[in-house]
Structure formats: structure tokens, C-alpha cells
Design a protein around this motif. Structure first.
Motif, PDB file in Angstrom:
ATOM      1  N   GLU A 330      -1.897   0.816  -7.595  1.00 29.00           N
ATOM      2  CA  GLU A 330      -0.497   0.754  -7.187  1.00 29.00           C
ATOM      3  C   GLU A 330       0.311   1.974  -7.611  1.00 29.00           C
ATOM      4  OE1 GLU A 330       1.512  -2.934  -7.444  1.00 29.00           O
ATOM      5  OE2 GLU A 330      -0.144  -4.035  -6.588  1.00 29.00           O
ATOM      6  N   ARG A 332       2.037   5.319  -7.112  1.00 33.13           N
ATOM      7  CA  ARG A 332       2.532   5.879  -5.864  1.00 33.13           C
ATOM      8  C   ARG A 332       2.713   7.373  -5.980  1.00 33.13           C
ATOM      9  NH1 ARG A 332       6.851   2.903  -2.531  1.00 33.13           N
ATOM     10  NH2 ARG A 332       8.327   3.111  -4.230  1.00 33.13           N
TER      11      ARG A 332
ATOM     12  N   LYS B  18       8.310  -7.823  -2.982  1.00 31.76           N
ATOM     13  CA  LYS B  18       7.570  -6.904  -3.841  1.00 31.76           C
ATOM     14  C   LYS B  18       8.549  -6.006  -4.573  1.00 31.76           C
ATOM     15  CE  LYS B  18       4.132  -4.519  -5.507  1.00 31.76           C
ATOM     16  NZ  LYS B  18       3.199  -5.129  -6.455  1.00 31.76           N
ATOM     17  N   PHE B  20       8.993  -2.819  -7.357  1.00 32.83           N
ATOM     18  CA  PHE B  20       8.412  -1.735  -8.170  1.00 32.83           C
ATOM     19  C   PHE B  20       9.409  -1.408  -9.260  1.00 32.83           C
ATOM     20  CE2 PHE B  20       6.273  -0.827  -4.104  1.00 32.83           C
ATOM     21  CZ  PHE B  20       4.969  -0.808  -4.549  1.00 32.83           C
ATOM     22  N   LYS B  23      13.104  -1.417  -8.628  1.00 36.94           N
ATOM     23  CA  LYS B  23      13.470  -1.211  -7.235  1.00 36.94           C
ATOM     24  C   LYS B  23      12.800  -2.290  -6.373  1.00 36.94           C
ATOM     25  CE  LYS B  23      13.623   2.439  -3.796  1.00 36.94           C
ATOM     26  NZ  LYS B  23      12.712   2.004  -2.754  1.00 36.94           N
ATOM     27  N   TYR B  60      -1.299  -3.379  -2.147  1.00 35.02           N
ATOM     28  CA  TYR B  60      -0.357  -3.918  -3.124  1.00 35.02           C
ATOM     29  C   TYR B  60      -0.460  -5.433  -3.101  1.00 35.02           C
ATOM     30  CZ  TYR B  60       2.011   0.632  -2.781  1.00 35.02           C
ATOM     31  OH  TYR B  60       2.319   1.955  -2.781  1.00 35.02           O
ATOM     32  N   ALA B  61      -0.284  -6.018  -4.273  1.00 33.66           N
ATOM     33  CA  ALA B  61      -0.239  -7.468  -4.326  1.00 33.66           C
ATOM     34  C   ALA B  61       1.223  -7.896  -4.255  1.00 33.66           C
ATOM     35  CB  ALA B  61      -0.865  -7.954  -5.622  1.00 33.66           C
ATOM     36  N   LYS B 506       7.518   8.598  -7.821  1.00 33.24           N
ATOM     37  CA  LYS B 506       7.932   7.222  -7.611  1.00 33.24           C
ATOM     38  C   LYS B 506       9.036   7.106  -6.560  1.00 33.24           C
ATOM     39  CE  LYS B 506       5.667   4.998 -11.036  1.00 33.24           C
ATOM     40  NZ  LYS B 506       5.470   5.711 -12.294  1.00 33.24           N
TER      41      LYS B 506
END
Lengths: 332, 609
Positions: A330, A332, B18, B20, B23, B60-61, B506
Motif C-alpha cells: 500500500e 504510494r 478507504k 490513508f 486523508k 488496497y484493502a 503520498k
């Protein structure tokens, strides 16, 4: 230079070869394991533990020297513990790097320091000076004895090719098998892909973590056998000599053989040749500087190989592109 | 259209969320995909399009929510699981192993089960073939049986040669062109994309997700891709295209799903909507499609490029005898088919690429400005004075005759030594640092943002500092000024980031670009060069950038803009230089020229003026 010189070269080359094959498998998965010298020491330590257990079962070093105890049990115990220890070292590396996502270089160096330390520490506890002859006996009886038929005193051909112990032949067989697996099979393809581009492999359905773990642990097992071979076969159970330097040579050898276990057989021969060369050379040229100078040759050649790879800049001879990089899906 | 009429849902996303860090990338996304349709997913940068598709493809989970495939709850924990459900994804950044051949890439990751399935399928085919034969009253010969056995067995296990022939068969069926034995590093972008699609189809993917498939293709390649996509739809496959090119959405898709700020806003049928409506939904509020273009004032020649020739990395001459002038207060557009040497031209000006021949002359606007010790040594000032380069505030030439060094220093520090005319500097053979030390501020927004512009693993402050790390206290870095600067940039350009200490990697593409452009503008440059600054950016971000460029122009900067969208070039620039194959095919006035005219010049040398 006579036959016995080359016999000596081939005997020491096997230590490099085990380490090199192990490290190639590991690096193919993208793990730059600088712990190779340490893993070798772990393997040797395991063998020492196995030897000690065997001696205790059999009834002391003197009994072993006098021929007590079954060779099958002895070899089994030594190899088993060698593999367990080396495997633990590999597992530790994977756990730190993959699961805890530590830096690969730092982790590798930690494994080396740890392995060298454990080897010296456990070695000195389990192999006290007084009953060293037990270890020597194990080395002599089980490992450094040649094939069932003794060819050591026949003609040059048998001397050069058939006078070694089993572990020497096993090393070369492993090199060939690993070569075929990496080049020709599905597993090899997946393994190479993991080292080249873990993101792609993951998206293609390869279990990257599993490949990294298995490759590193299998690599460590093979590297560990190098430690066992050096201690009990090459040095017949004597712990006076340091293993660490040989481990580093194996790491350099990986570059020399451009991540190809087939070439590793040739490469380890070249390295071993220069490793052994100082001895006969010092008989011819009476100069003290010669032998240390000659022993630097393998490293100089490695630099030359690096330069050559860089000049030709062929994609196929480059190290795995993701070597040394930690992969997390995951990110990025 | 045989699209949604059958109404079989192949994929259903239910309340997918989802996050991150802090965010929210996806919030309660509900989305359906039907069998045999082309669904476009439209949204600005960072609106969660790619995230939602990455969730379907198992990268992605999801934090919350569930996915239903063919009406059943699907457990997708990894890309492999997703493949098992027949989902294939072609990522924006291709996921291919460079040193492998096409065939090796395609079979990568297949496991024993996959091979067993292949064998079973072939066995079925062979059986039905034999059954057909038997119906006709013929018995298959011994040899034929043997042949078929061989074929089945070959499919059972890993075999590159066998895979290559299967790939060939498949390419013929859908109209792909692909050499299974070609290494990926030798492939063009379009070939790589084809390979990715073939790879997905080879795994019997019924659902194909394409992330920005047209971003890097030429118009002809796009036509080809669309043809293939339509072939696949007619074959009953469902295709998802993530994009923000509205005309393509209208052209290819059956339905459009619009994402905004992580949420799925609406799904509409393409033939019942318009570009205007889609844009409104995408950005929330109405956007003004007019690009601001101020009238140039105080135009002065700033940068002369004379008979420049430059080679690319492969040693091929890609800029051939190019001459032009960039003027302050003007935007010079550079148009051309991508790869006509635009990249190399800008890099040569920036000092990153050696010149084969020709020169680059910079006119530093120094007239009537004081000389300083910041850029010049005392020795240099004396030498320049000897050539009559300076005058005093009363307009008299200075030659420092009979003055001590101390007196000269005082005069310079009192700003009494003024340049008589613009400083003329030849940039040939100078590297970026030397150029900067000469006091020449060239700003450069490279095509390759994360490769040349920014360091993706460093945070915003450190990236800002890349341009100013030399100004610090003694041996220590000054972090405070860059931090203030980036805070200003974040505020002014509306960069969406968790904070100033976030890694660049990111951020989404548009925000990365804003940071880069903001940093370059903050240098107060004399020449501002931007290569495809809006590539991959959404409409709002693009307009922010356009307006910034216009603002730069108004403040007397010579702006060079390399773009691909001719409409934008025509609306934004003052003059447009058209490149074709490394040569200039002409200059046009952007206020008068037409798209067709430029398009013609892009493909032909010279004649049209």
C-alpha cells in the motif's frame, strides 16, 4: 603447480560456492543479505551444537575418536542442527526486513556481527581445548573422508575429480539444480520477478512475501552448509580459523558471477585459485609482499566485473532491480 | 448498443471506505458494473477513482464495505484473489518486469490451478472437436489423438514456448499486435499497454480496468485501443476506463460514473448527458472554461537560442538547428507531436544537456540596476568597469581609476554602481549551478515531475529546500524559510496535503505538480519553462496552473510553455513555435492561428507560415 594445489583450490572453492549460491537465491528475491558471513557462522555453530550432542550421546570425545557412534547419526545431527541454525538466521533476517520493515543493509550487518559473535562464543563453550580431538575425529571420520572408494593415490584424473568428500559434489549439484530452477521453471520466473519488480509480481498474483521468506531461508540453509563444510570438512573440526572473511568473499562472488549460479561455479574456482595462490607463489618468489597482494586479486577482479557490467549496460546482467528495496503493497 | 439491456451486475461495490492516514480516499462508494458495458470513471485528481479500482483489483484493502462479484460476496485480499474472480487491471504506471519478455510477463504469477484450468479448457475444446468429427461419421486418427494429448499435456505446466503460441492466437482474435519474445525494455508505451491487456485476457479476465489508458498514447494508438476495447465489449467483457479526458468519455463509454472528493457522485448514461453536465458534476461548481490571457506589455528579448542542436540519451540528434527568441512578458508556446525534441530543448536551456552546436544567450535585465557582491567578485567588477559596463546614478561612466579597493567596495555597497546595459551571458557549457551562481534565474518544471523535479521520498519542506539549501546559517540548513514558503504555496495553490512534513510520494499527481510549480515560481525567475505542466491534472488544477503562468508573464517573465493540448496552447500563449522532428516548422500568432494550421505544421517541415 601440481595436482595437489588444484585439489586444494577445489576444496576451498566449495566454501565460497555454498555462500554464493545461497546469496544468489536470496538476492534474486530482492533481499540484499549482507549477513552471509554471519549465516555461515550460524551454520557452523549449529554443526558444533550437533557435534557436541553426538559426542555426549556416544560417550565422550575419546570414544568418538576410537570409532564409537554411527556415522549416519553423526552426520544427521550435524547437518540437522546446521540447517536449523542457518534457517533461524534467515528467518530472523526476513522477519526484521519484511515484517518489521527494517533497512536491509543494517539488518544484514547485524546478522553478520551476531553470527560471528555466536560462533566464537558457543564454539569456545562447546569445544574446550581439552577435548578438541572429539571434533577433529568427527571431521575426519564423517566429512573429510572421500567417496566410498579412496582415489587419493591413483592417477591425476581421479585425484583431481574424484578425491573429494560428498559435500563438494553436493555443492556443485546444488549449483546446477538452482541454475535450472531459476532459469527454466515457473517458480524461478516468479522468484526473478519478485526481485525485479515486487509491485508487478504482486499485481500478477505472486505472493511476494512468501517468495521472499522462502528464498531467503533456503538461501540461508545453503549458505549455512558452507559453514559446516568449512569447519568439519575443510578444517576437520578445528575452530582456529575465522569464517567471516570467507563469507565476504562469497558476497563479492555474487557480483562476479552476475547473479548466475552456473557462473558461480567458475567464479568460485577463480576466487579460490587466487586465494590459494600465495602459498606456492611464496616458494618461487621470495618476497613478503607477494602473498597479500595476490590475495587482493579476487576483489580487484570483482571491481573489473562491475565496470564491465556497467560498460555493456545490458539489462540482463544487472542486479535484480528491486535489490535492497523494501516492498509494501500500500505504499504510494 | 448491447449494453445494460441484459442488466447482469458483474461487480457491485457497497459502502466502500478507504482512509490513508488522515486523508479519506474513498467514502461510502457504491458502484455497479454490468456485463458487456464500457463504464468510464471520471473525476479530478485525488477524487478516489484509482483508489476504488485498486480496491477491486486487490491492491488496497477497503477499511469498510464489501464487494460483490456476480452477485456473490467476494473476498479480495490480494491481486491474486482478484484475478481468480476474473478481474484484470491495467495500471497507469505499467506493472511489467523490464528484463522479461512479453510471454514471461504474461505467465508471471500463474499457479498450478491456473495451468490445470488451461488444460481443462483445451481438453474441452479438443473433445468438442472430436465430437464434431464423430458426428460426421469420421473417427479421429491415431495421430490426431496423439497430437491432442500432447497439446493438453503442454498446457498443464509452465512452458514459455507453449504460452507464446497461445498469446499469438489470442492477439489474432482481438486484433492486438504483440511479439511474445520481445523484451519489455525494448517496447514502446503502446506495446507495453497492449501487453498489459493481453496479460489480463490471458488469465480469462472478464472485467478489465484501465487506468488512464490514453494518457501516453498518440491519436492513432488511441483509435486502435478503442477499437480493441469495443471488440472486447462485443465479446461480453465489462470494461472500466478511468480517465479525465471528457471527449474520450463521450466517445467510448456506455455509462459514466463521476467521482468527487472520494465520493461517487452519480452515474449517468453517456448518450443522455453532455460534456458541460459532466464537468459540472465533476468539479461541483461551474467552471469557467475561458483561460485568462493578458495583453503583453513591456516586451523585451530575454533568451536567444541560436542554431541549437542537441542529442538525446541514445545519441540521436533530436533538436536540429533551432533558433528562436523568448521574450519577457510573453508566453511562448511550443507545440509538436510528443518526442519532437521538446524535452531535450528545455533541458539544454536549463544546462542539463550538452549542446552539440549553437548557443544560448541570456540577456540579464540589469540596465540601471546596481551591481552587487552577491554575484560578482571585486575583481570581476573591476574588469567589467574597464569595459565600460557601469555608470553612476548621474549617468556618467565609471572606470574606478585611481580608487582603492575599499572605496570601490563602498561604492558598490552603496548601490552607486549601476549597469550601463543588460548583461549578456552565454549559457553554453554551463551547468545549472553555474547558471544560478551567475545570478540567472531559470525556473524549470520538467515533464518528469518525480524524477527531475522533486524527490518523492522527501517531504514538502525538504523538496522546497532543494532550490535554497545553499542559504543557511553557517554549516546548518535553514529549514524555517522553506517551511514558510511551502506553507504559502499550500495556501495559495490550495495543495491538498496532511501537512508540510508529508512525503511527496503520498500526494496525488495534481498536488505534486502544484508544489513543484509553486516552488519554481517562488524563485522569482526571469525565464519560466514548463513542460506539460498540466499532464494528468484535473480541470481545476489545470486552470490554476494556466492562471499562474499568465501571472508570471504579466510580471515580466519570459514564459516557455510546452503543451500537447492545442486548444490550451491557442488560448494561453502569445506566440507558438511549432516543432516537427527536431526542427522548427514555423511560428504562429496564437491569437490568429487555428488548430488545423498548427496540426498541419506539426507533421510537416517549414512550408506553412
Amino acid at each position: 603447480m601440481n595436482i595437489s594445489f588444484f585439489v586444494g583450490v577445489i576444496s576451498i572453492m566449495v566454501v565460497f560456492l555454498y555462500g554464493c549460491i545461497g546469496e544468489i537465491i536470496t538476492e534474486k528475491s530482492g533481499h540484499l543479505n549482507l549477513g552471509t558471513p554471519g549465516v555461515m557462522c550460524f551454520g557452523a555453530t549449529g554443526a558444533v551444537v550437533g557435534a557436541r550432542i553426538f559426542i555426549n550421546i556416544t560417550g565422550g570425545p575419546d570414544a568418538v575418536r576410537d570409532g564409537a557412534g554411527s556415522p549416519v547419526l553423526g552426520i544427521f545431527l550435524l547437518v540437522l542442527f546446521c540447517l536449523i541454525f542457518a534457517g533461524i538466521a534467515g528467518l530472523l533476517y526476513c522477519f526484521l526486513v519484511d515484517t518489521l520493515r527494517c533497512n536491509q543493509n543494517a539488518t544484514g550487518l547485524v546478522i553478520t556481527t551476531l553470527g560471528v559473535g555466536i560462533y566464537k562464543f558457543i564454539g569456545s563453550i562447546l569445544c574446550p581445548q581439552v577435548d578438541r580431538h572429539g571434533f577433529t575425529a568427527i571431521g575426519r571420520r564423517f566429512f573429510s573422508s572421500p567417496l566410498p572408494v579412496d582415489f587419493r593415490n591413483s592417477n591425476w584424473f581421479t585425484q583431481l575429480f574424484l578425491s573429494y568428500s560428498t559435500l563438494v559434489y553436493i555443492a556443485i549439484i546444488i549449483a546446477i539444480i538452482v541454475f535450472i530452477i531459476i532459469k527454466k521453471t515457473r517458480i524461478g520466473l516468479n522468484l526473478r520477478a519478485v526481485g525485479e519488480n515486487p509491485g508487478t509480481s504482486d499485481a500478477s498474483g505472486v505472493n511476494v512475501t512468501r517468495y521472499k521468506y522462502v528464498a531467503t531461508i533456503v538461501g540461508s540453509l545453503i549458505t549455512g552448509l558452507g559453514g559446516l563444510y568449512y569447519l568439519f570438512d575443510y578444517n576437520t573440526g578445528s575452530m582456529e580459523y575465522s569464517l567471516e572473511g570467507l563469507g565476504w568473499i562469497a558476497v563479492a562472488l555474487v557480483i562476479f558471477s552476475i547473479w548466475n549460479t552456473g557462473l558461480a561455479v567458475f567464479g568460485s574456482f577463480v576466487f579460490a585459485f587466487f586465494y590459494q595462490l600465495p602459498t606456492p607463489l611464496s616458494n618461487i618468489i621470495k618476497n613478503e609482499a607477494i602473498s597479500p597482494l595476490v590475495s587482493t586479486l579476487p576483489y580487484l577482479i570483482t571491481i573489473l566485473v562491475l565496470i564491465t557490467i556497467s560498460i555493456f549496460n545490458k539489462k540482463e546482467t544487472q542486479p535484480p532491480s528491486a535489490l535492497g528495496l523494501t516492498y509494501f503493497r500500500e505504499d504510494r | 448498443m448491447l449494453t445494460t439491456s441484459n442488466n447482469i451486475k458483474v461487480v457491485e461495490l457497497k459502502n466502500i471506505t478507504k482512509v490513508f492516514g488522515s486523508k479519506v480516499a474513498n467514502l461510502n462508494v457504491n458502484l455497479d458494473l454490468y456485463k458487456g458495458e464500457i463504464l468510464s470513471i471520471l473525476g479530478e485528481n485525488g477524487s478516489g477513482k484509482t483508489t476504488s479500482m485498486n480496491i477491486i483489483s486487490g491492491l488496497y484493502a477497503p477499511d469498510e464495505g464489501s464487494i460483490y462479484i456476480n452477485g456473490e460476496l467476494a473476498k479480495i485480499n490480494s491481486p491474486h484473489d482478484s484475478l481468480m474472480y476474473g478481474i484484470g487491471m491495467v495500471h497507469q504506471h505499467f506493472k511489467l518486469v523490464d528484463v522479461f519478455t512479453a510471454a514471461e510477463n504474461i505467465v508471471l504469477g500463474l499457479d498450478k490451478q491456473d495451468y490445470a484450468n488451461f488444460a481443462k479448457k483445451i481438453e474441452e475444446q479438443e473433445e468438442s472437436r472430436f465430437a464434431e468429427l464423430r458426428k460426421q461419421g469420421k473417427e479421429p486418427s491415431e495421430e490426431e489423438l496423439k497430437e491432442s494429448k500432447k497439446r493438453i499435456n503442454a498446457a498443464k505446466s509452465f512452458n514459455i514456448k507453449n504460452a507464446a503460441s497461445r498469446i499469438k492466437e489470442m492477439c489474432d482474435r482481438y486484433g492486438f499486435e504483440l511479439d511474445p519474445n520481445k523484451k519489455v525494455y525494448n517496447m514502446t508505451v503502446s506495446e507495453k499497454q497492449t501487453l498489459e491487456i493481453v496479460k489480463a485476457l490471458y488469465r480469462n479476465a472478464n472485467i478489465l480496468i484501465l487506468d488512464e489508458p490514453t494518457a501516453v498514447l498518440t491519436p492513432q494508438e488511441i483509435d486502435r485501443l478503442f477499437m480493441v476495447i469495443q471488440n472486447m465489449r462485443n465479446d461480453g467483457k465489462s470494461i472500466v476506463i478511468i480517465t479525465h479526458k471528457l471527449n474520450e468519455v463521450m466517445r467510448i463509454s456506455d455509462r459514466v460514473a463521476i467521482f468527487r472528493k472520494g465520493e461517487h457522485v452519480a452515474t449517468v448514461e453517456t448518450n443522455k448527458t453532455s460534456i458541460k453536465e459532466l464537468t459540472d458534476m465533476m468539479v461541483g461548481a461551474k467552471v469557467d472554461l475561458e483561460i485568462e490571457r493578458s495583453t503583453p506589455t513591456d516586451v523585451a528579448d530575454r533568451l536567444f537560442v541560436n542554431n541549437l542542436s542537441v542529442k538525446n540519451n541514445d545519441g540521436r540528434v533530436v533538436i536540429n538547428d533551432v533558433s528562436f527568441v523568448a521574450r519577457s512578458g510573453e508566453i511562448l508556446g511550443i507545440a509538436g507531436i510528443s518526442g519532437s525534441g521538446q524535452k531535450e530543448l528545455l533541458e539544454a536551456i536549463q544546462g542539463l544537456r550538452p549542446l552539440e552546436s549553437g548557443e544560448i544567450i541570456f540577456h540579464n535585465p540589469k540596465k540601471d540596476k546596481p551591481a552587487t557582491f552577491f554575484h560578482k567578485t571585486l575583481k570581476k567588477i573591476k574588469a567589467l568597469a574597464a569595459h565600460g559596463a557601469f555608470h553612476d546614478p548621474d549617468g556618467k561612466r565609471i572606470n574606478f581609476k585611481g580608487m582603492s579597493n575599499k572605496e570601490i567596495r563602498k561604492m558598490v555597497n552603496d548601490c552607486k554602481v549601476l549597469f550601463y546595459e543588460d548583461e549578456i551571458v552565454n549559457l553554453k557549457g554551463k551547468n545549472p549551478l553555474q547558471i544560478r551562481e551567475l545570478g540567472i534565474r531559470l525556473s524549470f518544471v520538467p515533464e518528469d515531475r518525480l524524477g527531475m523535479g522533486l524527490v518523492s521520498n522527501m517531504n514538502l519542506v525538504d523538496n522546497t529546500m532543494l532550490r535554497s539549501y545553499r542559504h543557511g546559517h553557517w554549516i546548518f540548513l535553514d529549514r524555517e524559510r522553506p517551511r514558510k514558503l511551502i506553507e504559502k504555496i499550500i495556501k495559495e495553490l490550495d495543495v491538498s496535503t496532511p501537512g508540510t512534513n508529508t512525503q511527496i510520494s503520498k500526494l496525488s499527481g495534481g498536488n505534486v505538480q502544484k508544489v513543484l510549480v509553486g516552488r519554481e515560481i517562488a524563485l522569482a525567475p526571469k525565464v519560466f519553462m514548463a513542460a506539460y505542466p498540466v499532464r494528468g491534472l484535473d480541470i481545476n488544477s489545470s486552470y490554476t496552473i494556466y492562471n499562474l503562468l499568465d501571472k508570471q508573464k504579466c510580471s515580466g517573465i519570459a514564459v516557455i510553455y510546452v503543451g500537447e493540448d492545442l486548444d490550451v496552447l491557442l488560448a494561453l500563449c502569445d506566440r507558438i513555435m511549432v516543432l516537427c522532428d527536431g526542427r522548427i516548422s514555423g511560428f504562429v500568432d496564437a491569437r490568429k492561428a487555428t488548430k488545423e494550421q498548427i496540426g498541419e505544421m506539426m507533421t510537416r517541415h517549414g512550408e506553412v507560415q
